[in-house]
Write a protein that holds these residues in place. Structure first.
Motif, PDB file in Angstrom:
ATOM      1  N   ASN A 144     -64.979  -8.210 -30.023  1.00 30.61           N
ATOM      2  CA  ASN A 144     -66.012  -7.860 -31.000  1.00 30.61           C
ATOM      3  C   ASN A 144     -66.279  -6.361 -31.107  1.00 30.61           C
ATOM      4  N   TRP A 145     -65.722  -5.580 -30.177  1.00 29.68           N
ATOM      5  CA  TRP A 145     -65.839  -4.137 -30.306  1.00 29.68           C
ATOM      6  C   TRP A 145     -64.764  -3.430 -29.498  1.00 29.68           C
ATOM      7  N   GLU A 146     -64.563  -2.162 -29.853  1.00 23.03           N
ATOM      8  CA  GLU A 146     -63.630  -1.325 -29.099  1.00 23.03           C
ATOM      9  C   GLU A 146     -64.191   0.089 -29.058  1.00 23.03           C
ATOM     10  N   VAL A 147     -63.889   0.799 -27.991  1.00 24.06           N
ATOM     11  CA  VAL A 147     -64.353   2.166 -27.799  1.00 24.06           C
ATOM     12  C   VAL A 147     -63.180   3.113 -28.004  1.00 24.06           C
ATOM     13  N   CYS A 148     -63.427   4.209 -28.709  1.00 26.47           N
ATOM     14  CA  CYS A 148     -62.399   5.206 -28.969  1.00 26.47           C
ATOM     15  C   CYS A 148     -62.974   6.593 -28.677  1.00 26.47           C
ATOM     16  N   THR A 149     -62.224   7.397 -27.957  1.00 28.22           N
ATOM     17  CA  THR A 149     -62.648   8.766 -27.667  1.00 28.22           C
ATOM     18  C   THR A 149     -61.673   9.798 -28.237  1.00 28.22           C
ATOM     19  N   GLU A 150     -60.765   9.369 -29.099  1.00 27.19           N
ATOM     20  CA  GLU A 150     -59.839  10.312 -29.725  1.00 27.19           C
ATOM     21  C   GLU A 150     -60.637  11.263 -30.607  1.00 27.19           C
ATOM     22  N   PRO A 151     -60.500  12.576 -30.415  1.00 33.12           N
ATOM     23  CA  PRO A 151     -61.296  13.538 -31.182  1.00 33.12           C
ATOM     24  C   PRO A 151     -61.202  13.373 -32.699  1.00 33.12           C
ATOM     25  N   ALA A 152     -60.021  13.096 -33.238  1.00 34.54           N
ATOM     26  CA  ALA A 152     -59.886  12.946 -34.691  1.00 34.54           C
ATOM     27  C   ALA A 152     -60.667  11.740 -35.209  1.00 34.54           C
ATOM     28  N   VAL A 153     -60.666  10.672 -34.446  1.00 33.36           N
ATOM     29  CA  VAL A 153     -61.400   9.468 -34.842  1.00 33.36           C
ATOM     30  C   VAL A 153     -62.907   9.717 -34.754  1.00 33.36           C
ATOM     31  N   ALA A 154     -63.341  10.363 -33.686  1.00 31.25           N
ATOM     32  CA  ALA A 154     -64.762  10.692 -33.539  1.00 31.25           C
ATOM     33  C   ALA A 154     -65.219  11.611 -34.659  1.00 31.25           C
ATOM     34  N   GLN A 155     -64.367  12.549 -35.043  1.00 31.72           N
ATOM     35  CA  GLN A 155     -64.694  13.467 -36.144  1.00 31.72           C
ATOM     36  C   GLN A 155     -64.815  12.708 -37.460  1.00 31.72           C
ATOM     37  N   LEU A 156     -63.872  11.796 -37.733  1.00 29.73           N
ATOM     38  CA  LEU A 156     -63.932  11.004 -38.966  1.00 29.73           C
ATOM     39  C   LEU A 156     -65.226  10.195 -39.020  1.00 29.73           C
ATOM     40  N   ALA A 157     -65.531   9.477 -37.949  1.00 31.42           N
ATOM     41  CA  ALA A 157     -66.726   8.637 -37.929  1.00 31.42           C
ATOM     42  C   ALA A 157     -67.996   9.479 -38.035  1.00 31.42           C
TER      43      ALA A 157
END
Length: 176
Positions: A144-157
């Motif tokens: 039901n969820w996933e955690v992401c710490t990739e800088p590009a993904v964090a920037q997009l969100a």
């Protein structure tokens, strides 16, 4: 969910300055909301008592987070005319605000030129993203969820949230 991923409460506890939540669905599966939603549909009355058993865990969690100096904001992209679920959600948002959240609403037609993530998400300090996964009917998908710490993904969100927030209508001004 992989064991190495922190749970939601741990992510809230680890936040130092900001937590943002981007919601983009018009309907969510009801789960633990079903009784309250049915009452609201029948009577037009929603549980807005921040001390009720339904709300207390959330109110306590957000109050504790805000008391630590963390700003908590929620932005909702919604279709108009709004669904019954969005009316229900709007009717209970006063409790989110009472707990310390800031909330804005953005009509979907005003979000057409914003690059949005594919899923609802929480962003912690602009660095960690928790994506929520739902099935087509709005219930939790597995995982039901996933955690992401990739800088590009964090920037997009983060950028998506800020664009929605900048255009959003404060809860007190948005009428459903």
């Amino acid at each position: 969910m992989p064991q190495s991923e922190p749970d939601f409460n741990a992510l809230l506890e680890s936040a130092k300055h900001s937590i943002v939540h981007l919601e983009m669905r018009d309907v969510y599966g009801l789960g633990d909301e079903s009784e309250d939603f049915e009452t609201w549909q029948r009577t037009g009355q929603r549980d807005v008592d921040p001390t009720s058993g339904y709300w207390t865990p959330w109110v306590d969690l957000i109050r504790h987070t805000v008391a630590r100096g963390v700003v908590v904001r929620r932005a909702r992209i919604i279709s108009e005319p709004v669904t019954d679920y969005i009316r229900y959600e709007h009717a209970g948002t006063s409790v989110n605000i009472h707990a310390g959240e800031q909330v804005r609403w953005l009509p979907r037609r005003q979000a057409s030129d914003i690059a949005l993530p594919g899923n609802d998400c929480w962003v912690f300090d602009g660095e960690t993203v928790l994506f929520n996964h739902f099935s087509g009917d709005g219930n939790w998908a597995q995982p039901n969820w996933e955690v992401c710490t990739e800088p590009a993904v964090a920037q997009l969100a983060s950028a998506a949230f800020e664009a929605v927030w900048d255009r959003g209508i404060p809860h007190e001004e948005y009428k459903v």
